[in-house]
Design an enzyme around this catalytic site. Structure first.
Site, PDB file in Angstrom:
ATOM      1  N   LYS A  82      45.863  12.270  30.727  1.00 22.25           N
ATOM      2  CA  LYS A  82      46.759  12.104  32.031  1.00 22.25           C
ATOM      3  C   LYS A  82      46.837  13.303  32.856  1.00 22.25           C
ATOM      4  O   LYS A  82      47.637  13.314  33.659  1.00 22.25           O
ATOM      5  CB  LYS A  82      48.153  11.535  31.774  1.00 22.25           C
ATOM      6  CG  LYS A  82      48.124  10.395  30.673  1.00 22.25           C
ATOM      7  CD  LYS A  82      46.873   9.538  30.805  1.00 22.25           C
ATOM      8  CE  LYS A  82      46.979   8.580  31.917  1.00 22.25           C
ATOM      9  NZ  LYS A  82      45.433   7.834  31.984  1.00 22.25           N
ATOM     10  N   SER A  94      53.074   9.818  33.370  1.00 20.35           N
ATOM     11  CA  SER A  94      51.822   9.044  33.653  1.00 20.35           C
ATOM     12  C   SER A  94      51.287   8.507  32.137  1.00 20.35           C
ATOM     13  O   SER A  94      50.726   7.364  31.879  1.00 20.35           O
ATOM     14  CB  SER A  94      50.753  10.039  33.905  1.00 20.35           C
ATOM     15  OG  SER A  94      49.383   9.482  34.033  1.00 20.35           O
ATOM     16  N   HIS A 153      39.532  15.373  24.995  1.00 23.80           N
ATOM     17  CA  HIS A 153      41.156  15.845  25.033  1.00 23.80           C
ATOM     18  C   HIS A 153      41.321  16.515  23.677  1.00 23.80           C
ATOM     19  O   HIS A 153      42.748  16.958  23.465  1.00 23.80           O
ATOM     20  CB  HIS A 153      41.867  14.623  25.022  1.00 23.80           C
ATOM     21  CG  HIS A 153      41.903  13.840  26.160  1.00 23.80           C
ATOM     22  ND1 HIS A 153      41.894  14.065  27.502  1.00 23.80           N
ATOM     23  CD2 HIS A 153      41.580  12.469  26.489  1.00 23.80           C
ATOM     24  CE1 HIS A 153      41.755  13.228  28.188  1.00 23.80           C
ATOM     25  NE2 HIS A 153      41.801  12.000  27.746  1.00 23.80           N
TER      26      HIS A 153
HETATM   27  P1  A3P Z   1      49.187   8.826  37.377  1.00 25.50           P
HETATM   28  O1  A3P Z   1      49.443   7.880  36.365  1.00 25.50           O
HETATM   29  O2  A3P Z   1      50.237   9.781  37.709  1.00 25.50           O
HETATM   30  O3  A3P Z   1      48.936   8.116  38.877  1.00 25.50           O
HETATM   31  P2  A3P Z   1      43.185  11.008  33.324  1.00 25.50           P
HETATM   32  O4  A3P Z   1      41.785  10.611  34.151  1.00 25.50           O
HETATM   33  O5  A3P Z   1      43.325  12.373  32.841  1.00 25.50           O
HETATM   34  O6  A3P Z   1      43.656   9.790  32.375  1.00 25.50           O
HETATM   35  O7  A3P Z   1      44.349  11.261  34.367  1.00 25.50           O
HETATM   36  C1  A3P Z   1      44.853   9.982  34.967  1.00 25.50           C
HETATM   37  C2  A3P Z   1      45.929  10.334  36.016  1.00 25.50           C
HETATM   38  O8  A3P Z   1      44.863  11.060  37.012  1.00 25.50           O
HETATM   39  C3  A3P Z   1      46.599   9.133  36.622  1.00 25.50           C
HETATM   40  O9  A3P Z   1      47.936   9.632  37.087  1.00 25.50           O
HETATM   41  C4  A3P Z   1      45.683   8.975  37.989  1.00 25.50           C
HETATM   42  O10 A3P Z   1      46.254   8.139  38.833  1.00 25.50           O
HETATM   43  C5  A3P Z   1      45.372  10.264  38.349  1.00 25.50           C
HETATM   44  N1  A3P Z   1      44.159  10.504  39.197  1.00 25.50           N
HETATM   45  C6  A3P Z   1      43.110   9.886  38.862  1.00 25.50           C
HETATM   46  N2  A3P Z   1      42.196  10.020  39.901  1.00 25.50           N
HETATM   47  C7  A3P Z   1      42.882  10.863  40.980  1.00 25.50           C
HETATM   48  C8  A3P Z   1      42.476  11.224  42.202  1.00 25.50           C
HETATM   49  N3  A3P Z   1      41.183  11.056  42.747  1.00 25.50           N
HETATM   50  N4  A3P Z   1      43.359  11.951  42.768  1.00 25.50           N
HETATM   51  C9  A3P Z   1      44.697  12.005  42.226  1.00 25.50           C
HETATM   52  N5  A3P Z   1      45.113  11.471  40.996  1.00 25.50           N
HETATM   53  C10 A3P Z   1      44.089  10.748  40.209  1.00 25.50           C
END
Ligand code: A3P
Length: 295
Positions: free
Chosen positions: A48, A138, A108
């Site tokens: 996340k 998140s 991860h």
């Molecule tokens: P939130 O749940 O706070 O919205 P991962 O890819 O490591 O699983 O992380 C997911 C998190 O990154 C989620 O956060 C998601 O919405 C956010 N995320 C994914 N793409 C993004 C982007 N282009 N800009 C900002 N946040 C992004």
């Protein structure tokens, strides 16, 4: 579908002291034996923290900003998740084995669990870190929508689990600190989600420099636009809408949820904030690693 859900959503299992998904623990020998190649680029994060975001940026850099080419497949196929081995369903190690170089590899894993072939081959690593409070929020929503996670309980209960590291991949605190220390001796580019939010172009420039690549200004602007939260949320090859419902249920909470810094303020009570901060100071004491919890 219900059977698949029951099959997948089970308690975590410790691998060398780190709680992981049961199926990863079962298939651990395959992960350990993973054969990295010298031109692999590893994308390492605590869950996340912006993994999907930086993966899309890197695939675009590798494809000279060709946005159509980057829609060729879902992000989880373009950047396979190395240690995700679900018997009879998917196998990151095998997917990577048949992939042509240069490969983008997602993990991860905490630094001590990374297969040794990455260090032997001196592979470049991009590590993205995000502030703990936003990661906790998140992760809480992700536990609800992504069925591979054990049920999170209430927010209060989940927060306690997060603080004590009883979540998949263990302690956020150890993860970020250990990768940070490792970045002093290995080719690891350490980036922050909050910096990517604040000035994505600047972080793309850091990536280009690290990879010894160059792109015209216009292409960089295109990448910034294509990897903005709103564009990635609508893009089926980045928003995880293509995974089956037994795996992720976007009606519970979308994978591309909010994409902001500081959402923790909408979730932490004052008491939770105070408890979290006091514990944070203890766990992060002495580290030179500093985060912005809002921008
Ligand atoms: P939130 O749940 O706070 O919205 P991962 O890819 O490591 O699983 O992380 C997911 C998190 O990154 C989620 O956060 C998601 O919405 C956010 N995320 C994914 N793409 C993004 C982007 N282009 N800009 C900002 N946040 C992004």
């Amino acid at each position: 579908m219900e059977n698949m859900e029951d099959f997948i959503r089970q308690e975590l299992v410790d691998v060398q002291g780190i709680p992981l998904y049961w199926f990863m623990a079962e298939e651990w020998s395959q992960v350990e034996a993973f054969e990295a190649r010298p031109d692999d680029l590893l994308i390492a994060t605590y869950p996340k923290s912006g993994t999907t975001w930086v993966s899309e940026i890197l695939d675009l850099i590798y494809n000279h900003g060709d946005t159509e080419k980057c829609k060729r497949d879902a992000i989880y196929n373009r950047v396979p998740f190395m240690e995700l081995i679900i018997p009879g369903v998917s196998n990151g190690v095998k997917e990577l084995e048949i992939m042509q170089s240069p490969r983008l590899v997602k993990t991860h894993l905490p630094v001590q669990l990374l297969p040794s072939s990455f260090w032997k081959n001196n592979c470049k690593v991009v590590y993205v870190a995000r502030n703990a409070k936003d990661v906790a929020v998140s992760y809480y929503y992700f536990h609800q929508m992504a069925k591979l996670n054990p049920l999170p309980g209430t927010w209060e209960e989940f927060l306690e689990k997060f603080i004590s590291g009883k979540v998949p991949y263990g302690s956020w605190y150890d993860h970020v600190k250990d990768w940070w220390e490792k970045s002093k001796d290995y080719p690891i580019l350490f980036l922050f989600y909050e910096d990517m939010k604040k000035n994505p172009k600047c972080e793309i420039q850091k990536l280009l420099k690290f990879l010894e690549k160059d792109l015209p200004e216009e292409t960089m602007n295109k990448i910034v636009h294509h990897t903005s939260f709103d564009v990635m949320k609508k893009n089926p090859s980045t928003n995880y809408s293509t995974v089956p419902e037994w795996d992720m249920d976007h009606s519970v909470s979308p994978f591309m949820r909010k994409g902001i810094s500081g959402d923790w303020k909408n979730h932490f009570t004052v008491a939770q904030y105070e408890r979290f901060e006091a514990d944070y100071q203890k766990k992060m004491k002495g580290s030179t690693l500093h985060f912005h919890s809002e921008i």
